[in-house]
Design a protein around this motif. Structure first.
Motif, PDB file in Angstrom:
ATOM      1  N   LEU B  29      36.137  47.765  37.239  1.00  0.00           N
ATOM      2  CA  LEU B  29      35.965  46.847  38.113  1.00  0.00           C
ATOM      3  C   LEU B  29      35.610  45.688  37.294  1.00  0.00           C
ATOM      4  CD1 LEU B  29      33.161  48.348  40.360  1.00  0.00           C
ATOM      5  CD2 LEU B  29      35.249  46.987  41.156  1.00  0.00           C
ATOM      6  N   PHE B  30      35.275  45.804  35.988  1.00  0.00           N
ATOM      7  CA  PHE B  30      35.082  44.462  34.866  1.00  0.00           C
ATOM      8  C   PHE B  30      36.270  43.951  34.501  1.00  0.00           C
ATOM      9  CE2 PHE B  30      33.414  42.863  30.741  1.00  0.00           C
ATOM     10  CZ  PHE B  30      32.340  42.328  31.318  1.00  0.00           C
ATOM     11  N   ILE B  32      39.409  44.054  36.163  1.00  0.00           N
ATOM     12  CA  ILE B  32      40.141  43.600  37.179  1.00  0.00           C
ATOM     13  C   ILE B  32      39.567  42.042  37.449  1.00  0.00           C
ATOM     14  CG2 ILE B  32      38.553  44.182  39.346  1.00  0.00           C
ATOM     15  CD1 ILE B  32      41.118  45.227  40.405  1.00  0.00           C
ATOM     16  N   ASP B  33      38.308  41.877  37.193  1.00  0.00           N
ATOM     17  CA  ASP B  33      38.020  40.478  37.668  1.00  0.00           C
ATOM     18  C   ASP B  33      38.814  39.264  36.807  1.00  0.00           C
ATOM     19  OD1 ASP B  33      35.643  39.502  39.095  1.00  0.00           O
ATOM     20  OD2 ASP B  33      35.387  38.283  37.194  1.00  0.00           O
ATOM     21  N   VAL B  36      41.655  38.458  39.105  1.00  0.00           N
ATOM     22  CA  VAL B  36      41.438  37.977  40.432  1.00  0.00           C
ATOM     23  C   VAL B  36      40.930  36.614  40.458  1.00  0.00           C
ATOM     24  CG1 VAL B  36      40.207  38.442  42.643  1.00  0.00           C
ATOM     25  CG2 VAL B  36      40.928  40.388  41.156  1.00  0.00           C
ATOM     26  N   ARG B  38      38.959  34.105  42.479  1.00  0.00           N
ATOM     27  CA  ARG B  38      38.003  34.376  43.893  1.00  0.00           C
ATOM     28  C   ARG B  38      37.707  33.139  44.202  1.00  0.00           C
ATOM     29  NH1 ARG B  38      33.210  35.785  41.717  1.00  0.00           N
ATOM     30  NH2 ARG B  38      33.681  36.383  39.653  1.00  0.00           N
ATOM     31  N   TYR B  39      37.454  32.962  45.603  1.00  0.00           N
ATOM     32  CA  TYR B  39      36.967  31.908  46.174  1.00  0.00           C
ATOM     33  C   TYR B  39      35.625  31.965  46.082  1.00  0.00           C
ATOM     34  CZ  TYR B  39      35.343  28.541  49.987  1.00  0.00           C
ATOM     35  OH  TYR B  39      34.795  28.008  50.337  1.00  0.00           O
ATOM     36  N   GLU B  45      29.024  31.218  40.574  1.00  0.00           N
ATOM     37  CA  GLU B  45      29.890  32.303  41.053  1.00  0.00           C
ATOM     38  C   GLU B  45      31.000  32.645  40.581  1.00  0.00           C
ATOM     39  OE1 GLU B  45      29.984  32.206  45.224  1.00  0.00           O
ATOM     40  OE2 GLU B  45      30.569  34.281  45.537  1.00  0.00           O
ATOM     41  N   ASN B  49      33.242  37.816  35.746  1.00  0.00           N
ATOM     42  CA  ASN B  49      32.240  38.969  35.851  1.00  0.00           C
ATOM     43  C   ASN B  49      30.902  38.513  36.131  1.00  0.00           C
ATOM     44  OD1 ASN B  49      33.266  41.748  36.087  1.00  0.00           O
ATOM     45  ND2 ASN B  49      34.190  41.105  34.202  1.00  0.00           N
ATOM     46  N   PHE B  50      30.906  37.437  37.023  1.00  0.00           N
ATOM     47  CA  PHE B  50      29.395  36.822  37.456  1.00  0.00           C
ATOM     48  C   PHE B  50      28.771  38.005  38.189  1.00  0.00           C
ATOM     49  CE2 PHE B  50      26.808  35.431  40.805  1.00  0.00           C
ATOM     50  CZ  PHE B  50      25.775  35.035  40.258  1.00  0.00           C
ATOM     51  N   TYR B  51      29.289  38.730  39.006  1.00  0.00           N
ATOM     52  CA  TYR B  51      28.377  39.664  39.920  1.00  0.00           C
ATOM     53  C   TYR B  51      28.223  40.887  38.978  1.00  0.00           C
ATOM     54  CZ  TYR B  51      29.252  37.366  44.431  1.00  0.00           C
ATOM     55  OH  TYR B  51      29.211  36.597  45.243  1.00  0.00           O
ATOM     56  N   SER B  52      29.110  41.381  37.973  1.00  0.00           N
ATOM     57  CA  SER B  52      28.895  42.466  37.221  1.00  0.00           C
ATOM     58  C   SER B  52      27.714  42.371  36.333  1.00  0.00           C
ATOM     59  CB  SER B  52      30.025  43.070  36.411  1.00  0.00           C
ATOM     60  OG  SER B  52      31.212  42.882  37.112  1.00  0.00           O
TER      61      SER B  52
END
Lengths: 564, 96
Positions: B29-30, B32-33, B36, B38-39, B45, B49-52
């Motif tokens: 997951l780290f 793959i960011d 990608v 992202r919108y 945001e 890897n903001f979310y991780s």
């Protein structure tokens, strides 16, 4: 006639009938059947004209059915059904009766088209639901129920004041969108806020829900607070203040939930946190956000009931819901453990579970309106939900260290109730379109995009990773038999202390005052006595013998003067 | 209970395999960011890897914050004595 009867009457009549049924399977089946019949009546009825009743000069509407009230009506019927299935084993009269009356009152309030009807049902939810707490029949539950009742009735009284003022100001009692601009609407807002567990008004929730019976908590968790969310969505959509209140509600319960020992209290804090998301949705007030509030209330009622059921089943079998005394129950309660995990995954908003498709509507609603800080808080709160409801509840109950307890699996009817609820959680998660179809506004939102799934998984997986690392480092808060003070300390300890001190002070001042008065009186009377008493100078009575003596002396003196 | 899938993981190497795959998932997951686009609603945001990172850091803050909260407000279970259910046992005799 039956088809057009207002929906709450099904529950109220059903409740009254249930009293006369023999305790056992017949009564339990009957109370399960009532919500089903009511739901069918709701879905098949023609409610276009409402149900208007003329009362004095006022026109009351018992059945204002539109898309918003419909969502809450449907989920309340489902929740009543599932709660009653869970309580199938009860062999008593009070709780099945109360469960129906309470659900009926909540549904009546949801469909109330005017503020008077709303008030009546608002109070009925309070007065009926307290018996689910008292049904525990312990001293602690008695006091807890009393506190709950006082606060809930207070909410109703504040509402009544607000409604009266509102009628005085506007001449209308219809329950429609209001502006938070006058004392009347402010009072109505506060009344809703009490029931919605706004910060500092929230303690009744964490106090009462863990005090209720096993089955009572499941019923309680569904109605009161979501009724308040509905009332806010109906009366105050787009009120910006609600965004900040909601954001605060999502944050502070997280920390309490993390260190509470009683898992039902953990879930009560978690409920408070989830309400925060809904309140933010109401505050943002766009179609997307209001859809989010309605959808989140719908899925929340289900997964929260599921979590309360699974912890309730554990409490039923082991006699405790304290995290410090549980652990390792997966060995003998695997089905309950699975249902609990499904509830945990749903509340944590894992993809394919219900929370994922409903919470993201609110998050997007806040994002689209550029509330950046609020949005960051909501993402933070999402990680928090995972920490207490997603990990703590299932982990410390069913896994973690072995508590040595080997209870039986939950009884069949509890498994059935949990199974049905779990299926609904997953169904909503996989087929969100069916939930979106009944939302108040048209939903143009697709939860299952690659980036949404990716970001959500990143958030959750790395939070779990943090949990894993911190547990390896032994940094998690230990599970000990303790409680944590919350704002209720002010009215449970501090205020009574202050009042007692004041009364004592008053009493001692009074005593001192009395003493001073007494002393002065004594002194005064003593002086009077001295002057005017039997021996007093002023009232001395001279005897005639003394007078003769006086005269004799005077005569002698006169004689002496004449003679010499 | 005849069939219990959880017992399958009681052997420690099987549990370790699950943990290992979870860590692989996290690493995946780290990484793959990076690939990608992202919108995003906000600039922050869109950070790598903001979310991780946010998830990891915030979870830690919650744990330490709650321990501090307990340090401040933690009390013994019988603090409210007989006025609360905190220290009383659930009455088991009735509902069985």
């Amino acid at each position: 006639m039956l088809a057009t009867m207002p929906l709450p009457f099904y529950f109220l009549i059903g409740g009254l009938v249930s009293i006369f049924l023999p305790k056992g399977v017949i009564k339990s089946s009957f109370v399960c059947l009532v919500p089903v019949i009511a739901l069918l009546a709701l879905l098949n009825g023609n409610w276009d004209g409402g149900f208007i009743v003329q009362f004095l000069d006022l026109e009351l509407n018992f059945m204002r059915v539109d898309k918003l009230s419909m969502v809450f009506g449907i989920i309340f019927c489902i929740a009543a059904f599932l709660g009653n299935v869970f309580a199938f084993h009860l062999r008593e009269s009070t709780q099945p009766f109360i469960a129906l009356i309470y659900a009926g009152a909540a549904i009546g309030a949801v469909f109330a088209g005017d503020l008077i009807t709303l008030f009546v049902y608002w109070e009925l939810t309070a007065i009926s639901s307290v018996f689910l707490i008292w049904a525990r029949k312990t001293e602690g539950a008695y006091y807890s129920g009393m506190r709950y009742l006082i606060i809930q009735v207070l909410s109703g009284v504040v509402l009544l004041f607000g409604v009266a003022l509102f009628f005085f100001e506007t001449g209308s009692i219809s329950f429609v969108k209001m502006e938070l601009s006058s004392l009347a609407t402010a009072l109505i807002f506060i009344a809703f806020g009490i029931k919605c567990a706004f910060p500092f008004l929230h303690n009744w929730l964490q106090d009462s829900y863990p005090s209720a019976t096993i089955t009572g908590t499941v019923i309680l968790s569904a109605f009161t607070t979501k009724l308040a969310v509905y009332a806010l969505a109906r009366g105050f959509p787009g009120t910006e203040l609600l965004i900040y209140i909601g954001a605060a509600m999502t944050v502070f319960p997280i920390f309490f939930a993390e260190v509470e020992n009683d898992l039902r209290k953990v879930l009560a804090y978690s409920l408070n946190n989830q309400l925060g998301f809904m309140v933010v949705g109401v505050g943002v007030g766009t179609e997307l956000a209001l859809n989010g509030t309605a959808a989140h209330a719908f899925s929340h009622i289900l997964y929260k009931a599921l979590l309360f059921m699974s912890v309730g089943a554990v409490l039923f079998r082991t006699g405790t819901s304290r995290a410090s005394e549980l652990g390792g129950l997966y060995r003998t309660m695997p089905l309950t453990a699975t249902f609990c995990l499904i509830g945990a995954a749903s509340i944590s908003a894992f993809p394919l579970f219900s929370g994922f498709v409903s919470k993201s509507l609110i998050m997007s609603g806040a994002g689209k309106e550029h509330y950046e800080i609020i949005w960051l808080i909501l993402v933070f709160a999402s990680a928090g939900v995972l920490s207490h409801s997603g990990i703590k509840v299932p982990y410390f109950t069913f896994f973690h260290h072995d508590s040595g307890k080997r209870p039986q699996e939950a009884p069949m009817h509890m498994l059935l109730a949990m199974g049905l609820t779990a299926i609904l959680c997953i169904y909503i998660g996989i087929f969100p379109k069916n939930l979106y179809a009944i939302m108040p506004f048209q939903v143009k939102y697709e939860p299952y995009t690659f980036e949404h799934i990716l970001t959500q998984l990143q958030l959750l997986c790395f939070a779990i990773l943090a949990f894993y690392i911190l547990s390896k480092l032994k940094q998690l808060p230990s599970e000990t038999r303790s409680i944590n003070l919350d704002f209720d300390w002010t009215y449970r300890v501090f205020l009574p202390f202050v009042i007692r001190k004041l009364l004592l002070l008053l009493a001692s001042t009074e005593q001192k005052g009395l003493k001073f008065f007494n002393n002065s009186l004594h002194l005064f009377l003593g002086k009077v006595y001295q002057l005017s008493g039997p021996e007093g100078v002023m009232t001395r009575i001279l005897t005639s013998g003394t007078m003769v003596l006086f005269i004799a002396i005077i005569l002698l003196i006169v004689l002496g003067i004449i003679l010499f | 209970m005849k069939f219990n899938p959880y017992l399958f993981f009681e052997k420690s190497n099987r549990l370790r395999a699950v943990l290992f795959s979870f860590i692989v998932l996290c690493v995946g997951l780290f990484i793959i960011d990076f690939f990608v686009k992202r919108y995003t609603y906000f600039e922050i945001e869109g950070l790598y890897n903001f979310y991780s990172i946010y998830g990891f850091v915030m979870f830690s803050i919650i744990i330490f914050g709650s321990r501090f909260l307990r340090f401040l407000l933690g009390r013994p279970e019988n603090f409210y004595d007989n006025k609360a259910v905190d220290s009383e046992d659930y009455p088991t005799t009735r509902e069985k």
